[in-house]
Design a protein around this motif. Structure first.
Motif, PDB file in Angstrom:
ATOM      1  N   THR A 220     -69.419 -12.306  31.549  1.00 26.66           N
ATOM      2  CA  THR A 220     -70.399 -12.490  32.562  1.00 26.66           C
ATOM      3  C   THR A 220     -71.461 -13.348  32.051  1.00 26.66           C
ATOM      4  O   THR A 220     -71.806 -13.686  30.832  1.00 26.66           O
ATOM      5  CB  THR A 220     -71.047 -11.372  33.340  1.00 26.66           C
ATOM      6  N   MET A 221     -72.404 -13.730  32.939  1.00 32.58           N
ATOM      7  CA  MET A 221     -73.501 -14.706  32.626  1.00 32.58           C
ATOM      8  C   MET A 221     -74.421 -13.663  31.770  1.00 32.58           C
ATOM      9  O   MET A 221     -75.061 -14.427  30.715  1.00 32.58           O
ATOM     10  CB  MET A 221     -74.210 -15.273  33.977  1.00 32.58           C
ATOM     11  N   ALA A 222     -74.546 -12.482  32.131  1.00 31.98           N
ATOM     12  CA  ALA A 222     -75.420 -11.756  31.175  1.00 31.98           C
ATOM     13  C   ALA A 222     -75.039 -11.613  29.870  1.00 31.98           C
ATOM     14  O   ALA A 222     -75.849 -11.571  29.009  1.00 31.98           O
ATOM     15  CB  ALA A 222     -75.499 -10.156  31.943  1.00 31.98           C
ATOM     16  N   ASP A 223     -73.635 -11.668  29.596  1.00 33.38           N
ATOM     17  CA  ASP A 223     -73.364 -11.694  28.226  1.00 33.38           C
ATOM     18  C   ASP A 223     -73.782 -13.002  27.615  1.00 33.38           C
ATOM     19  O   ASP A 223     -74.216 -12.796  26.355  1.00 33.38           O
ATOM     20  CB  ASP A 223     -71.704 -11.475  28.253  1.00 33.38           C
ATOM     21  N   ILE A 224     -73.659 -14.199  28.268  1.00 35.87           N
ATOM     22  CA  ILE A 224     -74.057 -15.407  27.695  1.00 35.87           C
ATOM     23  C   ILE A 224     -75.670 -15.398  27.389  1.00 35.87           C
ATOM     24  O   ILE A 224     -75.979 -15.896  26.132  1.00 35.87           O
ATOM     25  CB  ILE A 224     -73.604 -16.360  28.738  1.00 35.87           C
ATOM     26  N   VAL A 225     -76.469 -14.903  28.295  1.00 37.87           N
ATOM     27  CA  VAL A 225     -77.832 -14.734  28.070  1.00 37.87           C
ATOM     28  C   VAL A 225     -78.080 -14.003  26.917  1.00 37.87           C
ATOM     29  O   VAL A 225     -78.926 -14.344  25.881  1.00 37.87           O
ATOM     30  CB  VAL A 225     -78.578 -14.433  29.417  1.00 37.87           C
ATOM     31  N   GLU A 226     -77.363 -12.810  26.761  1.00 35.47           N
ATOM     32  CA  GLU A 226     -77.584 -11.953  25.763  1.00 35.47           C
ATOM     33  C   GLU A 226     -77.235 -12.364  24.243  1.00 35.47           C
ATOM     34  O   GLU A 226     -77.958 -12.263  23.285  1.00 35.47           O
ATOM     35  CB  GLU A 226     -77.122 -10.460  26.030  1.00 35.47           C
TER      36      GLU A 226
ATOM     37  N   GLY B 115     -48.432 -24.422  21.422  1.00 30.30           N
ATOM     38  CA  GLY B 115     -47.606 -23.619  22.338  1.00 30.30           C
ATOM     39  C   GLY B 115     -48.023 -22.292  22.724  1.00 30.30           C
ATOM     40  O   GLY B 115     -47.534 -21.319  23.616  1.00 30.30           O
ATOM     41  N   TYR B 116     -49.380 -21.981  22.578  1.00 33.00           N
ATOM     42  CA  TYR B 116     -50.151 -20.861  23.017  1.00 33.00           C
ATOM     43  C   TYR B 116     -51.566 -21.306  23.583  1.00 33.00           C
ATOM     44  O   TYR B 116     -52.500 -21.156  23.103  1.00 33.00           O
ATOM     45  CB  TYR B 116     -50.312 -19.764  21.945  1.00 33.00           C
ATOM     46  N   PRO B 117     -51.480 -21.919  24.879  1.00 31.57           N
ATOM     47  CA  PRO B 117     -52.624 -22.259  25.738  1.00 31.57           C
ATOM     48  C   PRO B 117     -53.530 -21.109  25.946  1.00 31.57           C
ATOM     49  O   PRO B 117     -52.773 -20.112  26.069  1.00 31.57           O
ATOM     50  CB  PRO B 117     -52.018 -22.938  26.712  1.00 31.57           C
ATOM     51  N   PHE B 118     -54.655 -21.268  25.940  1.00 31.52           N
ATOM     52  CA  PHE B 118     -55.620 -20.211  26.340  1.00 31.52           C
ATOM     53  C   PHE B 118     -56.506 -20.483  27.577  1.00 31.52           C
ATOM     54  O   PHE B 118     -57.673 -20.292  27.484  1.00 31.52           O
ATOM     55  CB  PHE B 118     -56.672 -19.889  25.123  1.00 31.52           C
ATOM     56  N   ALA B 119     -55.817 -20.619  28.626  1.00 27.10           N
ATOM     57  CA  ALA B 119     -56.420 -21.404  30.097  1.00 27.10           C
ATOM     58  C   ALA B 119     -57.102 -20.119  30.568  1.00 27.10           C
ATOM     59  O   ALA B 119     -58.213 -20.254  31.161  1.00 27.10           O
ATOM     60  CB  ALA B 119     -55.283 -21.664  30.808  1.00 27.10           C
ATOM     61  N   ALA B 120     -56.875 -18.794  30.287  1.00 34.34           N
ATOM     62  CA  ALA B 120     -57.678 -17.776  30.755  1.00 34.34           C
ATOM     63  C   ALA B 120     -59.089 -17.843  30.326  1.00 34.34           C
ATOM     64  O   ALA B 120     -60.165 -17.477  31.056  1.00 34.34           O
ATOM     65  CB  ALA B 120     -57.174 -16.295  30.438  1.00 34.34           C
ATOM     66  N   MET B 121     -59.227 -18.081  28.940  1.00 30.68           N
ATOM     67  CA  MET B 121     -60.697 -18.217  28.465  1.00 30.68           C
ATOM     68  C   MET B 121     -61.515 -19.345  29.036  1.00 30.68           C
ATOM     69  O   MET B 121     -62.670 -19.297  29.529  1.00 30.68           O
ATOM     70  CB  MET B 121     -60.881 -18.258  27.076  1.00 30.68           C
ATOM     71  N   ILE B 122     -60.877 -20.430  29.311  1.00 25.91           N
ATOM     72  CA  ILE B 122     -61.550 -21.686  29.858  1.00 25.91           C
ATOM     73  C   ILE B 122     -61.815 -21.442  31.137  1.00 25.91           C
ATOM     74  O   ILE B 122     -63.029 -21.647  31.777  1.00 25.91           O
ATOM     75  CB  ILE B 122     -60.428 -22.938  29.977  1.00 25.91           C
ATOM     76  N   ALA B 123     -61.024 -20.796  32.290  1.00 25.09           N
ATOM     77  CA  ALA B 123     -61.236 -20.561  33.428  1.00 25.09           C
ATOM     78  C   ALA B 123     -62.342 -19.655  33.723  1.00 25.09           C
ATOM     79  O   ALA B 123     -63.042 -19.541  34.532  1.00 25.09           O
ATOM     80  CB  ALA B 123     -59.761 -19.972  34.079  1.00 25.09           C
ATOM     81  N   ALA B 124     -62.476 -18.688  32.649  1.00 30.76           N
ATOM     82  CA  ALA B 124     -63.516 -17.843  32.900  1.00 30.76           C
ATOM     83  C   ALA B 124     -64.957 -18.484  32.410  1.00 30.76           C
ATOM     84  O   ALA B 124     -65.975 -17.967  33.223  1.00 30.76           O
ATOM     85  CB  ALA B 124     -63.184 -16.520  31.890  1.00 30.76           C
ATOM     86  N   ALA B 125     -64.947 -19.329  31.483  1.00 32.38           N
ATOM     87  CA  ALA B 125     -66.140 -19.944  31.106  1.00 32.38           C
ATOM     88  C   ALA B 125     -66.602 -21.111  31.976  1.00 32.38           C
ATOM     89  O   ALA B 125     -67.887 -21.139  32.019  1.00 32.38           O
ATOM     90  CB  ALA B 125     -65.899 -20.484  29.596  1.00 32.38           C
ATOM     91  N   VAL B 126     -65.725 -21.703  32.718  1.00 28.47           N
ATOM     92  CA  VAL B 126     -66.117 -22.763  33.539  1.00 28.47           C
ATOM     93  C   VAL B 126     -67.122 -22.477  34.487  1.00 28.47           C
ATOM     94  O   VAL B 126     -68.233 -23.172  34.555  1.00 28.47           O
ATOM     95  CB  VAL B 126     -64.810 -23.632  33.965  1.00 28.47           C
ATOM     96  N   PRO B 127     -67.112 -21.723  35.221  1.00 26.22           N
ATOM     97  CA  PRO B 127     -67.965 -21.587  36.420  1.00 26.22           C
ATOM     98  C   PRO B 127     -69.403 -20.904  35.871  1.00 26.22           C
ATOM     99  O   PRO B 127     -70.416 -21.178  36.407  1.00 26.22           O
ATOM    100  CB  PRO B 127     -67.380 -20.409  37.244  1.00 26.22           C
ATOM    101  N   LEU B 128     -69.277 -20.048  34.605  1.00 20.89           N
ATOM    102  CA  LEU B 128     -70.327 -19.582  34.165  1.00 20.89           C
ATOM    103  C   LEU B 128     -71.240 -20.831  33.506  1.00 20.89           C
ATOM    104  O   LEU B 128     -72.760 -20.641  33.298  1.00 20.89           O
ATOM    105  CB  LEU B 128     -70.251 -18.603  32.971  1.00 20.89           C
ATOM    106  N   LEU B 129     -70.818 -21.722  33.033  1.00 23.56           N
ATOM    107  CA  LEU B 129     -71.237 -22.849  32.345  1.00 23.56           C
ATOM    108  C   LEU B 129     -71.619 -24.278  33.181  1.00 23.56           C
ATOM    109  O   LEU B 129     -71.864 -25.187  32.563  1.00 23.56           O
ATOM    110  CB  LEU B 129     -70.584 -23.323  30.827  1.00 23.56           C
ATOM    111  N   ALA B 130     -71.278 -24.208  34.536  1.00 23.53           N
ATOM    112  CA  ALA B 130     -71.364 -25.177  34.993  1.00 23.53           C
ATOM    113  C   ALA B 130     -72.688 -25.966  35.213  1.00 23.53           C
ATOM    114  O   ALA B 130     -72.760 -27.270  35.463  1.00 23.53           O
ATOM    115  CB  ALA B 130     -70.941 -24.563  36.739  1.00 23.53           C
ATOM    116  N   ASP B 131     -73.550 -25.201  35.158  1.00 23.62           N
ATOM    117  CA  ASP B 131     -74.938 -25.980  35.150  1.00 23.62           C
ATOM    118  C   ASP B 131     -75.653 -26.012  33.868  1.00 23.62           C
ATOM    119  O   ASP B 131     -77.016 -26.587  33.738  1.00 23.62           O
ATOM    120  CB  ASP B 131     -75.870 -25.255  36.191  1.00 23.62           C
ATOM    121  N   PHE B 132     -74.837 -25.972  32.843  1.00 23.18           N
ATOM    122  CA  PHE B 132     -75.661 -26.430  31.480  1.00 23.18           C
ATOM    123  C   PHE B 132     -75.709 -27.668  31.345  1.00 23.18           C
ATOM    124  O   PHE B 132     -74.820 -28.447  31.682  1.00 23.18           O
ATOM    125  CB  PHE B 132     -74.418 -25.621  30.512  1.00 23.18           C
TER     126      PHE B 132
END
Length: 240
Positions: free
Chosen positions: A208-214, A95-112
């Motif tokens: 951001t991607m910088a967060d992921i790399v860090e 009953g509590y989807p978290f689409a905002a997190m998925i939407a933020a992560a998808v473009p940053l992880l597209a080339d993983f």
């Protein structure tokens, strides 16, 4: 382990009424104050109550340590290699989807090269990912162990799974005001682990991607925490 404790919470007042030494340790999810259950338990004579956060300890709520004391920041990886494997886990709150997190992560992880997407009950239309509502804990734990970086909601269990694997996770807390959870305890957990330098706190719109790399360059290691000691119950009033 910090888990749901319904049966114990029901039995604790009965034990105190019989004069049995009784102790209640509030969940690590409660960084800003006791839960409703804790508030009720604290009013029952004969039960010692403990917080895992010194910031709100008082005469009633004693601080004797935290489940997070077992971890400390580990060495930083010096490699400049970009992370290629990720785990994204949003939890399974029905009953509590978290689409905002998925939407933020998808473009940053597209080339993983590989991403495990545990997406709960979110509508994945338009995201272009192969998400799964839930993942068995053993499989999730193994994927986290092998991942370069972990992005997860800020549930205590999810955070501990990442820490146990030596990862410095990016914690994206569910927020009550965004209708992602029933209350704001995930913000509290993420804030506390960020304060301890064990995780990175980011809201979906800040990621951001910088967060992921860090985060991929950081690590966590276990340490020997001080022994959690219970207060003696002698002198605590019990009902007649």
């Amino acid at each position: 382990r910090d888990e749901a404790r319904g049966a114990e919470e029901i039995g604790l007042p009965q034990a105190a009424l019989r004069g049995t030494p009784s102790h209640y340790i509030e969940s690590a999810a409660r960084a800003d104050g006791p839960s409703m259950t804790g508030k009720i338990i604290a009013r029952i004579p004969g039960i010692r109550t403990y917080t895992q956060y010194p910031a709100w300890a008082d005469e009633k709520w004693q601080y004797r340590g935290s489940i997070f004391d077992e971890y400390e920041p580990g060495p930083r990886e010096r490699s400049t290699r970009r992370p290629r494997r990720a785990v994204v886990s949003v939890g399974t709150q029905e009953g509590y989807p978290f689409a905002a997190m998925i939407a933020a992560a998808v473009p940053l992880l597209a080339d993983f090269a590989h991403v495990l997407w545990q997406t709960g009950h979110a509508d994945l239309s338009g995201f272009g990912i192969d998400g799964r509502p839930s993942v068995a804990h053993a499989e999730l734990r193994a994927a986290i162990r092998d991942a370069d970086v972990v992005l997860t909601h800020a549930g205590v269990g999810a955070a501990l799974t990442a820490l146990e694997a030596g990862k410095h996770p990016i914690l994206v807390p569910r927020r009550a005001e965004a209708h992602e959870h029933i209350d704001g305890h995930q913000v509290q957990v993420a804030r506390e682990l960020s304060r301890r330098d064990l995780a990175t706190l980011r809201l979906p719109e800040e990621l951001t991607m910088a967060d992921i790399v860090e985060a991929a360059a950081r690590s966590v290691q276990t340490t020997v925490p001080p022994q959690f000691t219970l207060l003696p119950t002698r002198g605590v009033k019990t009902p007649r």
